[in-house]
Design an enzyme around this catalytic site. Structure first.
Site, PDB file in Angstrom:
ATOM      1  N   CYS A   1      94.362 -61.795  35.211  1.00 14.01           N
ATOM      2  CA  CYS A   1      94.450 -63.420  36.317  1.00 14.01           C
ATOM      3  C   CYS A   1      95.034 -63.911  36.531  1.00 14.01           C
ATOM      4  O   CYS A   1      95.666 -63.976  37.769  1.00 14.01           O
ATOM      5  CB  CYS A   1      92.742 -63.179  36.857  1.00 14.01           C
ATOM      6  SG  CYS A   1      92.079 -64.260  36.484  1.00 14.01           S
TER       7      CYS A   1
ATOM      8  N   HIS B   1      87.056 -65.899  37.007  1.00 15.55           N
ATOM      9  CA  HIS B   1      87.791 -64.919  37.286  1.00 15.55           C
ATOM     10  C   HIS B   1      88.729 -65.526  39.151  1.00 15.55           C
ATOM     11  O   HIS B   1      88.134 -66.413  38.978  1.00 15.55           O
ATOM     12  CB  HIS B   1      87.053 -63.416  38.244  1.00 15.55           C
ATOM     13  CG  HIS B   1      88.375 -62.749  39.018  1.00 15.55           C
ATOM     14  ND1 HIS B   1      89.579 -62.515  37.866  1.00 15.55           N
ATOM     15  CD2 HIS B   1      88.698 -63.072  39.888  1.00 15.55           C
ATOM     16  CE1 HIS B   1      90.691 -61.574  39.047  1.00 15.55           C
ATOM     17  NE2 HIS B   1      89.822 -61.628  40.340  1.00 15.55           N
TER      18      HIS B   1
ATOM     19  N   ASP C   1      94.437 -59.896  45.502  1.00 16.98           N
ATOM     20  CA  ASP C   1      94.290 -60.095  44.304  1.00 16.98           C
ATOM     21  C   ASP C   1      94.234 -58.362  43.380  1.00 16.98           C
ATOM     22  O   ASP C   1      94.343 -57.525  44.057  1.00 16.98           O
ATOM     23  CB  ASP C   1      92.548 -60.038  43.868  1.00 16.98           C
ATOM     24  CG  ASP C   1      91.822 -60.273  42.522  1.00 16.98           C
ATOM     25  OD1 ASP C   1      92.930 -60.415  41.758  1.00 16.98           O
ATOM     26  OD2 ASP C   1      90.569 -60.311  42.179  1.00 16.98           O
TER      27      ASP C   1
END
Length: 280
Positions: free
Chosen positions: A73, A112, A129
């Site tokens: 991420c 995250h 995202d």
């Protein structure tokens, strides 16, 4: 390397295979997001080998754009942030608590990274995202609107606001999963507020997630990508293919097949220094 390196927008757009008009509108945001999600695999090869991957722009360009690699991420969304800014969007880093498999809204730390994107002329920002390593990940961004369902590239999502003890609204991204009858089909993905994060915050999170012995990313190989409309996941030595209708197929693979899958299925070149048993 430092972030004084200039972002190579041409190389990035070539990597994701997008040739549209470079205007900062919603159509471009959706198209670039989807192209990135389909082109660059999610992978944790660095973390599973005990190294925190660099988040410096030059290193991200070398690894994810010019190299035949992916990332998780922090890498994926940092790269997308630079691309969107180069296209004229306003982008803010946000931190989130992963909810998939969690015991409660606050049972996990905010590890995250996701993005809030401002689009000129739009009254509401978008959640973007490309770095959430799950079958419920966004393929296209969604407007920051509570309670409405949005479909993007065959996946259904919604954002809900939930009560909590903090002063800021707590938003939860939910994905619709076929066969999840006891939750009405909706499963929580992650929870976040709009408190902006900065690059140093995520450098700390990145180091923790990539090096802490209890982090799942240090325990086993975790690679995913889209193959057409199917989601393909390699977790350790288990290969899982999920179809849009919720059908799931799983099988165990050998270590030799892991190496072949990384190359042929996921498009990843494993660095010489990483060539050992990664499967966990």
């Amino acid at each position: 390397m430092s972030d004084t390196v200039e972002f190579d927008l041409d190389a990035y757009l070539g990597r994701i295979g997008w040739e549209g008009e470079r205007v900062a509108d919603v159509a471009t945001l959706r198209a670039v997001h989807l192209a990135h999600a389909r082109a660059i695999p999610f992978e944790n090869l660095d973390a599973v080998n005990g190294t925190a991957p660099s988040l410096e722009l030059g290193d991200l360009l070398d690894k994810l754009v010019r190299g035949r690699r992916g990332g998780y991420c922090y890498e994926q969304n940092t790269l997308l942030l630079h691309a969107l800014e180069a296209l004229g969007f306003g982008v803010t880093r946000l931190s989130a608590r992963v909810q998939v498999g969690a015991d409660g809204l606050e049972s996990r730390p905010r590890t995250h990274m996701t993005l809030l994107v401002e689009v000129a002329g739009e009254t509401r920002p978008y959640l973007a995202d490309v770095g959430f390593g799950a079958v419920g990940a966004l393929l296209e961004p969604v407007p920051l609107v509570a309670g409405e369902e949005f479909e993007g590239a065959g996946r259904r999502h919604r954002l809900v606001r939930v009560s909590h003890r903090g002063p800021l609204d707590l938003w939860v991204l939910e994905a619709f999963e076929q066969g999840l009858a006891w939750e009405g089909g909706w499963r929580r993905q992650y929870a976040f507020t709009l408190d902006p994060g900065e690059k140093p915050d995520f450098e700390v999170f990145n180091w923790f997630v990539a090096t802490h012995p209890r982090s799942p990313f240090t325990q086993r190989l975790y690679v995913q990508r889209m193959r057409g409309d199917q989601h393909v996941l390699l977790s350790g030595r288990e290969l899982t293919v999920t179809s849009p209708d919720g059908t799931v197929s799983k099988r165990e693979v050998s270590e030799e097949e892991v190496s072949r899958l990384l190359d042929e299925e996921f498009g990843i070149d494993v660095p010489q220094s990483h060539q050992k048993d990664h499967a966990g």
